[in-house]
Design a protein around this motif. Structure first.
Motif, PDB file in Angstrom:
ATOM      1  N   MET A   1       0.803  -1.017   0.303  1.00 24.91           N
ATOM      2  CA  MET A   1      -0.394   0.299   0.156  1.00 24.91           C
ATOM      3  C   MET A   1       0.625   1.558   0.090  1.00 24.91           C
ATOM      4  N   HIS A   2       2.151   1.156   0.443  1.00 25.08           N
ATOM      5  CA  HIS A   2       2.979   2.485   0.752  1.00 25.08           C
ATOM      6  C   HIS A   2       4.077   2.327  -1.102  1.00 25.08           C
ATOM      7  N   GLY A   3       3.610   1.497  -1.837  1.00 23.74           N
ATOM      8  CA  GLY A   3       4.826   1.908  -3.242  1.00 23.74           C
ATOM      9  C   GLY A   3       5.391   0.651  -3.189  1.00 23.74           C
ATOM     10  N   TYR A   4       5.331  -0.493  -2.356  1.00 25.42           N
ATOM     11  CA  TYR A   4       7.037  -1.257  -1.878  1.00 25.42           C
ATOM     12  C   TYR A   4       6.553  -2.323  -3.142  1.00 25.42           C
ATOM     13  N   ALA A   5       7.378  -3.331  -3.840  1.00 31.27           N
ATOM     14  CA  ALA A   5       7.400  -3.946  -4.365  1.00 31.27           C
ATOM     15  C   ALA A   5       7.685  -5.368  -3.223  1.00 31.27           C
ATOM     16  N   VAL A   6       7.131  -5.890  -2.964  1.00 35.74           N
ATOM     17  CA  VAL A   6       7.438  -7.315  -1.728  1.00 35.74           C
ATOM     18  C   VAL A   6       7.898  -7.764  -2.277  1.00 35.74           C
ATOM     19  N   GLY A   7       8.716  -9.307  -1.696  1.00 35.70           N
ATOM     20  CA  GLY A   7       9.346 -10.163  -2.204  1.00 35.70           C
ATOM     21  C   GLY A   7       9.708 -11.536  -1.215  1.00 35.70           C
ATOM     22  N   VAL A   8       9.732 -12.316  -0.988  1.00 39.11           N
ATOM     23  CA  VAL A   8      10.547 -13.734  -0.381  1.00 39.11           C
ATOM     24  C   VAL A   8      11.799 -14.201  -0.716  1.00 39.11           C
ATOM     25  N   ARG A   9      12.517 -13.717  -0.075  1.00 38.35           N
ATOM     26  CA  ARG A   9      14.075 -14.801  -1.345  1.00 38.35           C
ATOM     27  C   ARG A   9      14.027 -15.950  -0.400  1.00 38.35           C
ATOM     28  N   ASN A  10      14.727 -16.970  -1.877  1.00 38.24           N
ATOM     29  CA  ASN A  10      14.993 -18.094  -1.594  1.00 38.24           C
ATOM     30  C   ASN A  10      16.517 -18.370  -1.197  1.00 38.24           C
ATOM     31  N   SER A  11      17.395 -17.000   0.192  1.00 39.75           N
ATOM     32  CA  SER A  11      18.193 -17.574   0.457  1.00 39.75           C
ATOM     33  C   SER A  11      17.763 -17.554   2.397  1.00 39.75           C
ATOM     34  N   GLY A  12      18.630 -17.185   3.063  1.00 35.41           N
ATOM     35  CA  GLY A  12      19.367 -16.515   3.982  1.00 35.41           C
ATOM     36  C   GLY A  12      18.849 -15.356   4.619  1.00 35.41           C
ATOM     37  N   GLY A  13      19.229 -15.059   5.838  1.00 35.55           N
ATOM     38  CA  GLY A  13      19.079 -13.119   6.405  1.00 35.55           C
ATOM     39  C   GLY A  13      17.460 -13.025   6.101  1.00 35.55           C
ATOM     40  N   ALA A  14      17.244 -11.469   6.918  1.00 34.33           N
ATOM     41  CA  ALA A  14      16.045 -10.985   6.783  1.00 34.33           C
ATOM     42  C   ALA A  14      15.363 -10.216   5.723  1.00 34.33           C
ATOM     43  N   ALA A  15      14.370  -9.143   6.403  1.00 29.21           N
ATOM     44  CA  ALA A  15      14.072  -7.803   5.777  1.00 29.21           C
ATOM     45  C   ALA A  15      15.335  -7.045   5.776  1.00 29.21           C
ATOM     46  N   VAL A  16      15.421  -6.706   4.052  1.00 24.18           N
ATOM     47  CA  VAL A  16      16.325  -5.595   3.635  1.00 24.18           C
ATOM     48  C   VAL A  16      15.090  -4.635   2.685  1.00 24.18           C
ATOM     49  N   SER A  17      15.840  -3.355   2.708  1.00 19.83           N
ATOM     50  CA  SER A  17      15.104  -2.544   2.132  1.00 19.83           C
ATOM     51  C   SER A  17      16.017  -2.423   0.825  1.00 19.83           C
ATOM     52  N   LEU A  18      15.599  -2.656  -0.727  1.00 21.05           N
ATOM     53  CA  LEU A  18      15.897  -1.626  -2.147  1.00 21.05           C
ATOM     54  C   LEU A  18      15.193  -0.219  -2.283  1.00 21.05           C
ATOM     55  N   ASP A  19      16.515   0.217  -2.965  1.00 19.94           N
ATOM     56  CA  ASP A  19      15.966   1.905  -3.951  1.00 19.94           C
ATOM     57  C   ASP A  19      17.124   1.966  -4.942  1.00 19.94           C
ATOM     58  N   PRO A  20      17.357   3.009  -5.415  1.00 19.40           N
ATOM     59  CA  PRO A  20      18.571   2.951  -6.744  1.00 19.40           C
ATOM     60  C   PRO A  20      19.301   3.110  -6.102  1.00 19.40           C
ATOM     61  N   GLY A  21      19.380   4.377  -4.363  1.00 22.71           N
ATOM     62  CA  GLY A  21      21.022   3.762  -3.967  1.00 22.71           C
ATOM     63  C   GLY A  21      21.499   2.665  -3.668  1.00 22.71           C
ATOM     64  N   VAL A  22      21.313   1.098  -3.956  1.00 17.80           N
ATOM     65  CA  VAL A  22      21.444   0.360  -3.098  1.00 17.80           C
ATOM     66  C   VAL A  22      21.613  -0.318  -4.326  1.00 17.80           C
ATOM     67  N   VAL A  23      22.985  -0.862  -4.358  1.00 23.23           N
ATOM     68  CA  VAL A  23      23.502  -2.028  -5.495  1.00 23.23           C
ATOM     69  C   VAL A  23      23.451  -3.456  -4.532  1.00 23.23           C
ATOM     70  N   ASN A  24      22.960  -3.772  -5.287  1.00 22.77           N
ATOM     71  CA  ASN A  24      22.883  -5.650  -5.922  1.00 22.77           C
ATOM     72  C   ASN A  24      24.233  -6.357  -6.305  1.00 22.77           C
ATOM     73  N   VAL A  25      24.970  -7.153  -5.520  1.00 24.44           N
ATOM     74  CA  VAL A  25      25.816  -8.388  -6.560  1.00 24.44           C
ATOM     75  C   VAL A  25      24.968  -9.420  -6.142  1.00 24.44           C
ATOM     76  N   SER A  26      25.470 -10.582  -6.936  1.00 23.80           N
ATOM     77  CA  SER A  26      24.895 -11.795  -6.857  1.00 23.80           C
ATOM     78  C   SER A  26      26.088 -12.977  -7.592  1.00 23.80           C
ATOM     79  N   ILE A  27      26.883 -13.237  -6.877  1.00 28.88           N
ATOM     80  CA  ILE A  27      27.745 -13.937  -7.730  1.00 28.88           C
ATOM     81  C   ILE A  27      27.400 -15.487  -7.299  1.00 28.88           C
ATOM     82  N   VAL A  28      27.325 -16.277  -8.722  1.00 32.42           N
ATOM     83  CA  VAL A  28      26.991 -17.630  -9.172  1.00 32.42           C
ATOM     84  C   VAL A  28      27.761 -18.752  -9.311  1.00 32.42           C
ATOM     85  N   MET A  29      28.661 -19.397  -9.096  1.00 31.88           N
ATOM     86  CA  MET A  29      28.868 -20.383  -8.990  1.00 31.88           C
ATOM     87  C   MET A  29      28.658 -21.933  -9.242  1.00 31.88           C
ATOM     88  N   PRO A  30      29.663 -22.893 -10.174  1.00 31.29           N
ATOM     89  CA  PRO A  30      28.873 -23.971  -9.396  1.00 31.29           C
ATOM     90  C   PRO A  30      30.189 -24.811  -8.167  1.00 31.29           C
TER      91      PRO A  30
END
Length: 275
Positions: free
Chosen positions: A75-104
């Motif tokens: 209702m406050h305009g946030y997209a909401v989802g539950v990630r399939n990794s550990g941890g708890a709630a995180v706030s994302l906006d254009p000032g936050v850079v996300n990085v994923s390393i995917v390895m075999p």
């Protein structure tokens, strides 16, 4: 392996155009790339931003008033989802850079700390290019707290989580580069007040917004999303990475199916962090 990604690997920098809409799309992308890595595809690093979202952890999904709290965020305009990794709630906006390393991980080894150390090495080297000395260790009062919080001067800028499959894994990090770290902390604290029904004695992070910071705040006016991503990409290239889209990138149909799978598996009933 600690501190390096096996070469050759691809660096997909999507940060110039921030994502909007469903926050599960980048997680679905990484999940599919993780499957492909387990089948023999080259390692992959994904750099991205989102316009306005809250990403929850599996532990958050089990809180007593979570459905109402998620609706409150929407209702406050946030997209909401539950990630399939550990941890708890995180706030994302254009000032936050996300990085994923995917390895075999063909041997199926459970080297959790090595995998976290890999991301820490990447962030530490990239911070050093901006004149900042990164430390690791839980920052009490931060949101999404953990052993591998990354801080400068005792204030948290980055958190790390992990997702493991049978033959591959993903290490995720969020980095607060620009914007208002205090406001992000207030938002996450307010979310927990709603999700717990005001019972903050439950097992949730006790967020103190002043424990959070941004790179721009601690590194001066020359530090921006652009300069940080340049430092990050420079570090990855020095490790042997090549900028460009992975040749085995998933199709839109695959992405849409995976988004639906993640939502049905985690948004509604929680789930396992590993396969």
């Amino acid at each position: 392996m600690t501190g390096r990604i096996p070469s050759p690997f691809y660096i997909q920098n999507s940060s110039e155009n921030k994502l909007v809409g469903d926050i599960l799309f980048p997680f679905a992308y990484d999940e599919l790339m993780c499957h492909k890595a387990g089948e023999g595809s080259q390692p992959f690093v994904h750099i991205w931003r989102h316009d306005k979202a809250i990403v929850l952890g599996l532990r958050d999904r089990r809180l007593p008033n979570i459905d109402w709290a998620m609706e409150w965020l929407r209702m406050h305009g946030y997209a909401v989802g539950v990630r399939n990794s550990g941890g708890a709630a995180v706030s994302l906006d254009p000032g936050v850079v996300n990085v994923s390393i995917v390895m075999p991980n063909p041997s199926g080894r459970l080297e959790f700390k090595e995998d976290f150390e890999l991301m820490y090495a990447l962030i530490r080297e990239s911070f050093a290019k901006l004149g900042l000395d990164a430390a690791k260790g839980e920052v009490a009062g931060s949101y999404c707290p953990g052993e591998y919080d990354i801080s400068v001067g005792g204030r948290k800028l980055c958190g790390i989580s992990q997702r493991r499959q049978t033959k591959a894994f993903i290490v995720n990090a969020f980095i607060n580069v620009e914007g208002h770290a205090y406001r992000r902390g207030e938002l996450v604290r307010n979310f927990y007040e709603v999700a717990t029904g005001g019972n903050m004695e439950l097992d949730v992070p006790k967020v103190e917004p002043e424990t959070m910071a941004t790179l721009a705040e601690l590194g001066g006016p020359g530090v921006t999303v652009r300069t940080f991503v340049q430092a990050l990409v420079g570090t990855l290239e020095s490790w042997g990475g090549t900028v460009g889209r992975h040749p085995d990138k998933p199709s839109m149909q695959e992405l849409e199916r995976m988004v639906a799978t993640l939502r049905s598996r985690y948004d509604r009933s929680g789930g396992s962090e590993e396969e």
